[in-house]
Write a protein that holds these residues in place. Structure first.
Motif, PDB file in Angstrom:
ATOM      1  N   MET A 165      24.609  43.770   9.350  1.00 58.03           N
ATOM      2  CA  MET A 165      24.070  44.891  10.088  1.00 58.03           C
ATOM      3  C   MET A 165      24.686  46.162   9.507  1.00 58.03           C
ATOM      4  O   MET A 165      25.887  46.261   9.331  1.00 58.03           O
ATOM      5  CB  MET A 165      24.415  44.752  11.575  1.00 58.03           C
ATOM      6  N   THR A 166      23.852  47.121   9.236  1.00 56.52           N
ATOM      7  CA  THR A 166      24.375  48.357   8.667  1.00 56.52           C
ATOM      8  C   THR A 166      25.035  49.201   9.743  1.00 56.52           C
ATOM      9  O   THR A 166      24.849  48.978  10.935  1.00 56.52           O
ATOM     10  CB  THR A 166      23.240  49.164   8.004  1.00 56.52           C
ATOM     11  N   ILE A 167      25.770  50.165   9.301  1.00 54.84           N
ATOM     12  CA  ILE A 167      26.481  51.058  10.224  1.00 54.84           C
ATOM     13  C   ILE A 167      25.491  51.817  11.104  1.00 54.84           C
ATOM     14  O   ILE A 167      25.710  51.972  12.305  1.00 54.84           O
ATOM     15  CB  ILE A 167      27.383  52.038   9.438  1.00 54.84           C
ATOM     16  N   LYS A 168      24.380  52.266  10.537  1.00 58.16           N
ATOM     17  CA  LYS A 168      23.390  53.012  11.323  1.00 58.16           C
ATOM     18  C   LYS A 168      22.815  52.147  12.449  1.00 58.16           C
ATOM     19  O   LYS A 168      22.647  52.609  13.575  1.00 58.16           O
ATOM     20  CB  LYS A 168      22.255  53.511  10.433  1.00 58.16           C
ATOM     21  N   LYS A 169      22.530  50.893  12.144  1.00 52.16           N
ATOM     22  CA  LYS A 169      21.999  49.994  13.174  1.00 52.16           C
ATOM     23  C   LYS A 169      23.057  49.715  14.234  1.00 52.16           C
ATOM     24  O   LYS A 169      22.748  49.646  15.418  1.00 52.16           O
ATOM     25  CB  LYS A 169      21.514  48.686  12.553  1.00 52.16           C
TER      26      LYS A 169
ATOM     27  N   ILE B 132      25.529  51.662  15.153  1.00 54.53           N
ATOM     28  CA  ILE B 132      25.679  52.865  15.978  1.00 54.53           C
ATOM     29  C   ILE B 132      24.492  53.001  16.934  1.00 54.53           C
ATOM     30  O   ILE B 132      24.675  53.288  18.118  1.00 54.53           O
ATOM     31  CB  ILE B 132      25.834  54.116  15.097  1.00 54.53           C
ATOM     32  N   ALA B 133      23.277  52.760  16.428  1.00 59.85           N
ATOM     33  CA  ALA B 133      22.092  52.859  17.286  1.00 59.85           C
ATOM     34  C   ALA B 133      22.144  51.845  18.415  1.00 59.85           C
ATOM     35  O   ALA B 133      21.853  52.171  19.573  1.00 59.85           O
ATOM     36  CB  ALA B 133      20.831  52.653  16.450  1.00 59.85           C
ATOM     37  N   LEU B 134      22.533  50.627  18.109  1.00 57.20           N
ATOM     38  CA  LEU B 134      22.646  49.591  19.133  1.00 57.20           C
ATOM     39  C   LEU B 134      23.737  49.950  20.142  1.00 57.20           C
ATOM     40  O   LEU B 134      23.565  49.742  21.346  1.00 57.20           O
ATOM     41  CB  LEU B 134      22.945  48.236  18.488  1.00 57.20           C
ATOM     42  N   GLY B 135      24.818  50.509  19.672  1.00 50.72           N
ATOM     43  CA  GLY B 135      25.885  50.948  20.569  1.00 50.72           C
ATOM     44  C   GLY B 135      25.431  52.053  21.513  1.00 50.72           C
ATOM     45  O   GLY B 135      25.754  52.038  22.702  1.00 50.72           O
TER      46      GLY B 135
END
Length: 59
Positions: A1-5, A7-10
């Motif tokens: 999972m990428t960092i952007k995903k 962060i978005a999930l968080g």
């Protein structure tokens, strides 16, 4: 999972948690004391399915 995903999930998870917490605490004064604990438990239990679904949908 990428960092952007991640962060978005968080952000989604925190938003859902905050909304569930807000609705639960706002409605607790209207609930008789015997079921107040149940409302808190329901708030915790009902937060998990959207987070699990978002995680499962990402795979």
């Amino acid at each position: 999972m990428t960092i952007k995903k991640f962060i978005a999930l968080g952000v989604i998870a925190m938003t859902i948690w905050a909304a569930a917490f807000h609705f639960t605490t706002a409605s607790l004064p209207q609930i008789p004391p015997a079921t107040g604990r149940l409302a808190r438990l329901a708030s915790i239990v009902l937060r998990a399915p959207p987070i699990v679904a978002a995680t499962a949908g990402d795979n």
